[in-house]
Design a protein around this motif. Sequence first.
Motif, PDB file in Angstrom:
ATOM      1  N   GLU A 215       0.826  -1.209   0.000  1.00 29.16           N
ATOM      2  CA  GLU A 215       0.000   0.000   0.000  1.00 29.16           C
ATOM      3  C   GLU A 215       0.862   1.261   0.000  1.00 29.16           C
ATOM      4  N   SER A 216       1.943   1.242   0.758  1.00 30.92           N
ATOM      5  CA  SER A 216       2.821   2.413   0.864  1.00 30.92           C
ATOM      6  C   SER A 216       3.521   2.714  -0.450  1.00 30.92           C
ATOM      7  N   LEU A 217       3.955   1.668  -1.149  1.00 33.33           N
ATOM      8  CA  LEU A 217       4.630   1.872  -2.421  1.00 33.33           C
ATOM      9  C   LEU A 217       3.669   2.384  -3.497  1.00 33.33           C
ATOM     10  N   LEU A 218       2.401   2.038  -3.362  1.00 29.30           N
ATOM     11  CA  LEU A 218       1.408   2.453  -4.349  1.00 29.30           C
ATOM     12  C   LEU A 218       0.701   3.758  -3.968  1.00 29.30           C
TER      13      LEU A 218
ATOM     14  N   THR B  32       0.434 -22.058  -0.891  1.00 30.81           N
ATOM     15  CA  THR B  32       1.123 -20.936  -0.266  1.00 30.81           C
ATOM     16  C   THR B  32       0.124 -19.870   0.158  1.00 30.81           C
ATOM     17  N   PRO B  33      -0.103 -19.732   1.469  1.00 26.52           N
ATOM     18  CA  PRO B  33      -1.009 -18.676   1.923  1.00 26.52           C
ATOM     19  C   PRO B  33      -0.438 -17.304   1.587  1.00 26.52           C
ATOM     20  N   GLY B  34      -1.254 -16.443   1.015  1.00 26.17           N
ATOM     21  CA  GLY B  34      -0.817 -15.079   0.722  1.00 26.17           C
ATOM     22  C   GLY B  34       0.072 -14.921  -0.494  1.00 26.17           C
ATOM     23  N   ILE B  35       0.129 -15.932  -1.365  1.00 25.85           N
ATOM     24  CA  ILE B  35       1.030 -15.857  -2.521  1.00 25.85           C
ATOM     25  C   ILE B  35       0.716 -14.660  -3.409  1.00 25.85           C
ATOM     26  N   GLU B  36      -0.561 -14.370  -3.597  1.00 28.77           N
ATOM     27  CA  GLU B  36      -0.924 -13.235  -4.463  1.00 28.77           C
ATOM     28  C   GLU B  36      -0.404 -11.923  -3.880  1.00 28.77           C
ATOM     29  N   LEU B  37      -0.558 -11.744  -2.574  1.00 26.40           N
ATOM     30  CA  LEU B  37      -0.071 -10.533  -1.914  1.00 26.40           C
ATOM     31  C   LEU B  37       1.447 -10.425  -2.039  1.00 26.40           C
ATOM     32  N   MET B  38       2.151 -11.532  -1.811  1.00 23.16           N
ATOM     33  CA  MET B  38       3.611 -11.497  -1.912  1.00 23.16           C
ATOM     34  C   MET B  38       4.051 -11.164  -3.335  1.00 23.16           C
ATOM     35  N   GLU B  39       3.379 -11.735  -4.330  1.00 22.91           N
ATOM     36  CA  GLU B  39       3.744 -11.438  -5.718  1.00 22.91           C
ATOM     37  C   GLU B  39       3.472  -9.981  -6.076  1.00 22.91           C
ATOM     38  N   LYS B  40       2.361  -9.434  -5.585  1.00 25.08           N
ATOM     39  CA  LYS B  40       2.070  -8.009  -5.822  1.00 25.08           C
ATOM     40  C   LYS B  40       3.119  -7.129  -5.144  1.00 25.08           C
ATOM     41  N   CYS B  41       3.517  -7.504  -3.945  1.00 23.25           N
ATOM     42  CA  CYS B  41       4.531  -6.741  -3.218  1.00 23.25           C
ATOM     43  C   CYS B  41       5.881  -6.800  -3.946  1.00 23.25           C
ATOM     44  N   MET B  42       6.244  -7.981  -4.427  1.00 24.79           N
ATOM     45  CA  MET B  42       7.490  -8.119  -5.200  1.00 24.79           C
ATOM     46  C   MET B  42       7.467  -7.210  -6.418  1.00 24.79           C
ATOM     47  N   LYS B  43       6.359  -7.230  -7.141  1.00 25.09           N
ATOM     48  CA  LYS B  43       6.226  -6.417  -8.352  1.00 25.09           C
ATOM     49  C   LYS B  43       6.285  -4.929  -8.016  1.00 25.09           C
ATOM     50  N   ALA B  44       5.600  -4.516  -6.963  1.00 26.72           N
ATOM     51  CA  ALA B  44       5.616  -3.099  -6.560  1.00 26.72           C
ATOM     52  C   ALA B  44       7.018  -2.655  -6.166  1.00 26.72           C
ATOM     53  N   CYS B  45       7.756  -3.512  -5.465  1.00 26.52           N
ATOM     54  CA  CYS B  45       9.136  -3.184  -5.087  1.00 26.52           C
ATOM     55  C   CYS B  45       9.992  -3.008  -6.337  1.00 26.52           C
ATOM     56  N   LEU B  46       9.830  -3.898  -7.313  1.00 25.42           N
ATOM     57  CA  LEU B  46      10.582  -3.791  -8.562  1.00 25.42           C
ATOM     58  C   LEU B  46      10.225  -2.518  -9.322  1.00 25.42           C
ATOM     59  N   ASN B  47       8.930  -2.250  -9.447  1.00 24.43           N
ATOM     60  CA  ASN B  47       8.468  -1.065 -10.180  1.00 24.43           C
ATOM     61  C   ASN B  47       8.911   0.229  -9.514  1.00 24.43           C
ATOM     62  N   ALA B  48       8.919   0.246  -8.192  1.00 25.18           N
ATOM     63  CA  ALA B  48       9.307   1.456  -7.459  1.00 25.18           C
ATOM     64  C   ALA B  48      10.825   1.541  -7.263  1.00 25.18           C
ATOM     65  N   LYS B  49      11.521   0.505  -7.710  1.00 31.94           N
ATOM     66  CA  LYS B  49      12.974   0.409  -7.504  1.00 31.94           C
ATOM     67  C   LYS B  49      13.327   0.567  -6.028  1.00 31.94           C
TER      68      LYS B  49
ATOM     69  N   ILE C 125      11.383  -5.116   0.727  1.00 38.21           N
ATOM     70  CA  ILE C 125      11.294  -6.538   1.070  1.00 38.21           C
ATOM     71  C   ILE C 125      11.802  -7.351  -0.114  1.00 38.21           C
ATOM     72  N   GLU C 126      12.701  -8.256   0.184  1.00 38.64           N
ATOM     73  CA  GLU C 126      13.212  -9.188  -0.832  1.00 38.64           C
ATOM     74  C   GLU C 126      12.680 -10.569  -0.479  1.00 38.64           C
ATOM     75  N   PHE C 127      11.960 -11.171  -1.397  1.00 37.08           N
ATOM     76  CA  PHE C 127      11.354 -12.478  -1.163  1.00 37.08           C
ATOM     77  C   PHE C 127      12.208 -13.586  -1.760  1.00 37.08           C
ATOM     78  N   ASN C 128      12.469 -14.608  -0.956  1.00 35.26           N
ATOM     79  CA  ASN C 128      13.130 -15.826  -1.408  1.00 35.26           C
ATOM     80  C   ASN C 128      12.191 -16.978  -1.053  1.00 35.26           C
ATOM     81  N   LEU C 129      11.339 -17.327  -2.009  1.00 32.69           N
ATOM     82  CA  LEU C 129      10.345 -18.362  -1.767  1.00 32.69           C
ATOM     83  C   LEU C 129      10.836 -19.681  -2.323  1.00 32.69           C
TER      84      LEU C 129
END
Length: 163
Positions: free
Chosen positions: A49-52, A81-98, A102-106
Amino acid sequence: SSLVRVPIDLVGPCGLGLGLTDQSFGYHIAFAAGTGILPFLDLFDLVLESLLAPSNSPLPTKFLKKFKMVVFASFPSREDTPGIELMEKCMKACLNAKETVIEFNLRFSDQTSERYDRAFMETRKDILTQAQNIYICGPPSFNERVPDHLSHIGVPREAMYFI
């Protein structure tokens, strides 16, 4: 005997969770297995939410400028995987915002045999021993083994928190 359904309102702490405040900073690590990821989803959602959010957002985001978390999480499969959609959205937002907040290693057991064992910790000793806090949440055997492996590479028990 018949069951009677009674609504219950639960009131509990609300905020950043994990003992974080808007003044939190530093380098943090999370180890989670299975449903052990659930306590972290609040933080992932706040970061997303903060990145967006617009720059004048009332969200408590000051800490994000000096905060980084690396997440090591293990699941039977992507589908389990509980919350996989949220984690993937967060990963994408981190990449887009540079922003690497959070760095995910799943890891998925149906795709790899890698474990969070002593050898895994040894290969990541540099980053693990620099962490301000290490959060651990998983099944009992996971919660026993991970701290032992971390202690073996020199992480003090005082830096480990069980969620």
